[in-house]
Structure formats: C-alpha cells, structure tokens
Scaffold this active site. Structure first.
Site, mmCIF file in Angstrom:
data_model
loop_
_atom_site.group_PDB
_atom_site.id
_atom_site.type_symbol
_atom_site.label_atom_id
_atom_site.label_comp_id
_atom_site.label_asym_id
_atom_site.label_seq_id
_atom_site.Cartn_x
_atom_site.Cartn_y
_atom_site.Cartn_z
ATOM 1 N N LYS A 43 0.847 -1.201 0.000
ATOM 2 C CA LYS A 43 0.000 0.000 0.000
ATOM 3 C C LYS A 43 0.882 1.251 0.000
ATOM 4 O O LYS A 43 2.087 1.164 0.295
ATOM 5 C CB LYS A 43 -0.914 -0.017 1.224
ATOM 6 C CG LYS A 43 -0.174 0.005 2.548
ATOM 7 C CD LYS A 43 -1.112 -0.319 3.716
ATOM 8 C CE LYS A 43 -0.347 -0.333 5.022
ATOM 9 N NZ LYS A 43 -1.138 -0.905 6.125
ATOM 10 N N ARG A 137 -11.160 -0.285 14.416
ATOM 11 C CA ARG A 137 -10.983 0.511 13.196
ATOM 12 C C ARG A 137 -11.967 0.028 12.138
ATOM 13 O O ARG A 137 -12.858 0.759 11.755
ATOM 14 C CB ARG A 137 -9.533 0.402 12.718
ATOM 15 C CG ARG A 137 -9.220 1.255 11.517
ATOM 16 C CD ARG A 137 -7.735 1.274 11.204
ATOM 17 N NE ARG A 137 -7.211 0.003 10.718
ATOM 18 C CZ ARG A 137 -5.965 -0.181 10.270
ATOM 19 N NH1 ARG A 137 -5.113 0.840 10.241
ATOM 20 N NH2 ARG A 137 -5.560 -1.359 9.847
ATOM 21 N N HIS A 167 -6.502 -7.485 12.461
ATOM 22 C CA HIS A 167 -5.275 -6.705 12.550
ATOM 23 C C HIS A 167 -4.910 -6.522 14.013
ATOM 24 O O HIS A 167 -5.757 -6.181 14.834
ATOM 25 C CB HIS A 167 -5.482 -5.352 11.862
ATOM 26 C CG HIS A 167 -4.202 -4.637 11.542
ATOM 27 N ND1 HIS A 167 -3.068 -5.275 11.099
ATOM 28 C CD2 HIS A 167 -3.874 -3.317 11.600
ATOM 29 C CE1 HIS A 167 -2.100 -4.391 10.892
ATOM 30 N NE2 HIS A 167 -2.562 -3.202 11.192
ATOM 31 N N ARG A 230 1.058 -10.881 6.738
ATOM 32 C CA ARG A 230 0.993 -9.659 5.918
ATOM 33 C C ARG A 230 2.248 -8.836 6.234
ATOM 34 O O ARG A 230 2.329 -8.178 7.264
ATOM 35 C CB ARG A 230 -0.278 -8.867 6.236
ATOM 36 C CG ARG A 230 -1.568 -9.644 5.957
ATOM 37 C CD ARG A 230 -2.799 -8.765 6.097
ATOM 38 N NE ARG A 230 -2.916 -8.130 7.392
ATOM 39 C CZ ARG A 230 -3.534 -8.646 8.453
ATOM 40 N NH1 ARG A 230 -4.101 -9.820 8.389
ATOM 41 N NH2 ARG A 230 -3.582 -7.977 9.585
ATOM 42 N N TYR A 274 14.723 31.831 6.233
ATOM 43 C CA TYR A 274 13.447 32.431 6.653
ATOM 44 C C TYR A 274 13.382 32.550 8.166
ATOM 45 O O TYR A 274 13.800 31.641 8.883
ATOM 46 C CB TYR A 274 12.273 31.548 6.207
ATOM 47 C CG TYR A 274 11.967 31.585 4.740
ATOM 48 C CD1 TYR A 274 11.620 32.775 4.100
ATOM 49 C CD2 TYR A 274 11.970 30.413 3.992
ATOM 50 C CE1 TYR A 274 11.309 32.793 2.748
ATOM 51 C CE2 TYR A 274 11.668 30.412 2.640
ATOM 52 C CZ TYR A 274 11.329 31.610 2.011
ATOM 53 O OH TYR A 274 11.019 31.619 0.692
ATOM 54 N N CYS A 321 13.315 25.017 3.693
ATOM 55 C CA CYS A 321 12.465 25.720 2.739
ATOM 56 C C CYS A 321 11.685 24.694 1.908
ATOM 57 O O CYS A 321 11.871 23.491 2.050
ATOM 58 C CB CYS A 321 13.299 26.586 1.795
ATOM 59 S SG CYS A 321 14.409 27.724 2.632
ATOM 60 N N ASP A 323 12.000 23.936 -1.254
ATOM 61 C CA ASP A 323 12.804 23.182 -2.215
ATOM 62 C C ASP A 323 14.283 23.085 -1.843
ATOM 63 O O ASP A 323 15.046 22.428 -2.541
ATOM 64 C CB ASP A 323 12.720 23.854 -3.592
ATOM 65 C CG ASP A 323 11.315 24.294 -3.910
ATOM 66 O OD1 ASP A 323 10.423 23.435 -3.890
ATOM 67 O OD2 ASP A 323 11.095 25.502 -4.136
#
Ligand SMILES: *Cc1c(COP(=O)(O)O)cnc(C)c1O
Length: 387
Positions: A43, A137, A167, A230, A274, A321, A323
C-alpha cells in the site's frame, strides 16, 4: 528505471536497492514457521518504494499475495500486469463494484452494512471479512463470535468470500499488557475462524510484520489462522517499533539523495534563512542542499536534523524551505557544488535511516517513507552496481 548510480545527477532522488528488497523478503521468510506464506503489503506505493517495481520483484520471488489500501492502487498494479490476489485493506465505495469484479480484486468487508451493500450489486465480488478483535478501526465485532458466524455464513454465498483477517494493534510492543492484549486478539480471531472452518476459506490471516516474528509459532491456536503473514514495514528494512530487533540480513532498501548547489562562507552575526532562526556564531561554511519540505523533508527538522555528506554529519541550520535546505559543513573538508548528499541512507561508515529520522520527529519510519513526495524520482539499482 534501471541505471548506473553514478549517472544520476538530479536535484533530489531515491535509489531503491532491489537486491536488498529481495534479501529482506527471503531473510524474513527464513525466520517464519515453515508452512507460512507471505502477503506483501504494498500500500501507499509500497511505503514509498514504488508498488509496481516492488510487486514485480516479489512476483519473481514467487509472491502471489498482495495487499493495498485502495482500489486505485489495486488497478494500477493490474494495469502493470501484476497477477495473483490483490486484497484491498480498506473501504471501497460499492459504486465501484463492477471495477472490483472486472479486475478480480479482493475487497475487505468492513461491516455487515457494507457486506449487504456489496451483495446487492450484480457482481459476485471476491472479498474477505475483517474481524475487529480490539483495534476498533474496521471489521465485524470479534467480541461476538456467534454474531460473526451468522454474518459470515449469511454472506458466504452472496459474496465471493475467500478469507478472513484481523489486525493486531500492539504486536510490536513488548510489555506484558500488550502481549496479553495481542494473545486475546489472536484467540478471538481463532474463535471466529473455527466456527466457520467448514467454509474452507483460502485466506485466513492475522499477523503483520511484527506479529509474524514474535507470535506466530507452533501453538495450536495458529492452526487455520497462521499460514499467511501480511509483511509490510520489515520488507522495507525498517522496524515496526524502536524496541524491535530486525532479523539478520534485513536492512533499508532506500537511499534518498540530493545535491549541493552552493557553498559559501558566512560570518558571525549573520543569520540563515526564513525567520532568521539560526544565528551564526563562528566563521562557517554553509551549503545549500536541493531538497526541501515539498520533497517530504519534514520542516520540523529545521535546526534539528542532519544530512550526511562525505560520510559525515552536516546539521540542518535555519528553516527548511520548500525546495532547499541549508546545512553546516564547516567541519567537513572539501565540500563543493555538485557533491552528493544523503538525506536518508548510508554515507561512509554512517547510517541515518528513516527510523533514525522518525525518532527525531517523534513519529515512525512508516510516515517518513510515505511522506517522500512524488517529485523525488525513484531509481532502481541492484547491489552489485551500488557497491
Ligand atoms: C499496513 C498493514 C499491514 C502491514 O503492517 P506492517 O506493520 O507494515 O507489517 C498489515 N495488515 C494491515 C491490515 C495493514 O493495514
């Protein structure tokens, strides 16, 4: 894309070592009870590793059971030619009944109401009942085994029922309380599975990565419920919980790399980035790394985390930042434009993996991996060319 690692010159990228991934699968399996099979949990794009590539590699190792979180992930795998069982672990709107059916997907049944909604569609969808044994859940209530039996029998004909699962929510934790809770979950699940044993469902399973190693043994409780694990996080070489030990030969398959765009001298009294949150107190060399929070580098690591450069730690200074990120390389010799940076992975003798980063952020390695964004291109390498 398979390339030689030295040819990769990107801004921020990931190298996934497919040999290590295979080794993780094989080394995990070696530690399992001999008759146990593995359902690979892929997943969230295989925890950020790329679900199609991971599924292909594992299919090549004989894996034929996969689990994903939703129908889009499942269809992506089918479109890439992945065969075998694909179990969707979470809710899919009954609106997609035909798509589930056409793609031969297996849907988890989250409740009786949901079973009824799917049963009313014209499609006999493959599905597995989720039994809620304490996580609260999804699933039908495992505290009421008679009721579970009634529901399962009622829908075993109307749906293409081929399994049951539960689970475990504290299987990774060692305290007595967690252990007794886990055993209670296992016994509740077993009680339901035994009541419907005559249905001969193909897939009856309860273990995640942690439970497969810590709980699954020859105890008769695991008869009928213990032959599939799993496997999620350990496939990717990380620990479910900090306190866990990984079996020998299991290690992270992912290395997140970036580059240096600029190195400059910054003097006492100046500030960085910043908000001017870092004040320079000594003559410093500051390097700009071409990875930021839009790549998934959590901004809470500002003035806190580090990256690896030339096998040494370079502290993150100032605010991360979108990027770009500034790091202090004053104590690392010969850092220059174009040098490679390890954001997660190994450099020289040092390792800084997703679990290490998670510890600094009070979270888990799972989240670190899942948060690395799509613009960080994934490259697939084999260990022989990585070394
Ligand atoms: C994600 C998930 C797993 C895998 O758990 P790991 O701790 O990563 O092994 C197993 N089962 C279910 C239902 C899950 O949602």
């Amino acid at each position: 894309m398979e390339v030689h690692v030295n040819q990769i010159e990107k801004r921020s990228w990931i190298e996934i070592n497919l040999s290590q991934l295979k080794a993780n699968y094989l080394n995990y399996k070696k530690n399992l009870r001999h008759d146990a099979d593995i359902m690979a949990v892929i997943k969230a794009d295989a925890y950020g590793h790329g679900d199609v590539q991971v599924a292909r590699v594992l299919s090549g190792c004989g894996v034929h059971l996969f689990a994903v979180s939703n129908i889009d992930e499942a269809i992506g795998l089918r479109e890439a030619g992945i065969r075998g069982e694909i179990l969707i672990l979470g809710y899919t709107s009954p609106f997609y009944a035909k798509t589930l059916y056409d793609n031969e997907l297996t849907q988890a049944i989250v409740s009786e109401e949901y079973a009824e909604a799917l049963a009313r569609t014209p499609y006999k969808i493959k599905c597995q009942f989720a039994i809620d044994t304490g996580m609260n859940r999804i699933g039908i209530d495992g505290d009421l085994p008679d009721e579970c039996e009634r529901i399962i029998r009622q829908y075993s004909q109307r749906l293409g029922l081929n399994g049951l699962f539960t689970h475990l929510c504290v299987a990774d934790t060692d305290t007595e309380e967690c252990q007794s809770f886990t055993w209670r979950q296992i016994h509740l699940f077993k009680a339901v599975a035994d009541r419907v044993a005559d249905l001969h469902l193909d897939y009856v399973h309860c273990c995640n990565s942690a439970a497969g190693l810590r709980y699954l043994n020859d105890d008769p409780v695991f008869e009928n419920i213990g032959n599939i694990v799993r496997l999620g996080i350990m496939l990717y070489g990380l620990k479910p919980d900090d306190s866990n030990q990984l079996p020998e030969g299991i290690a992270p398959a992912i290395t997140w790399k970036s580059a240096i765009s600029q190195v400059k001298d910054v003097h006492p009294g100046e500030t960085l980035g910043y908000g001017r949150t870092f004040k320079i107190e000594r003559e410093s060399r500051i390097a700009t790394v071409t990875t930021g929070y839009a790549d998934g580098l959590n901004r809470l690591l500002s003035n806190k985390g580090h990256v690896l450069i030339h096998g040494k730690k370079a502290p993150i200074v100032g605010r991360i930042c979108m990027d770009q990120t500034l790091v202090d390389v004053t104590d690392i010799d010969h850092v220059a434009m174009g040098d490679k940076v390890v954001v997660i992975g190994r450099s020289g003798n040092l390792e800084y993996n997703a679990d290490d980063m998670a510890a600094e952020l009070d979270t888990i390695g799972y989240e670190i991996l899942c948060n690395i964004t799509k613009r960080v291109q994934r490259f697939y390498v084999n260990s022989n060319i990585l070394l």
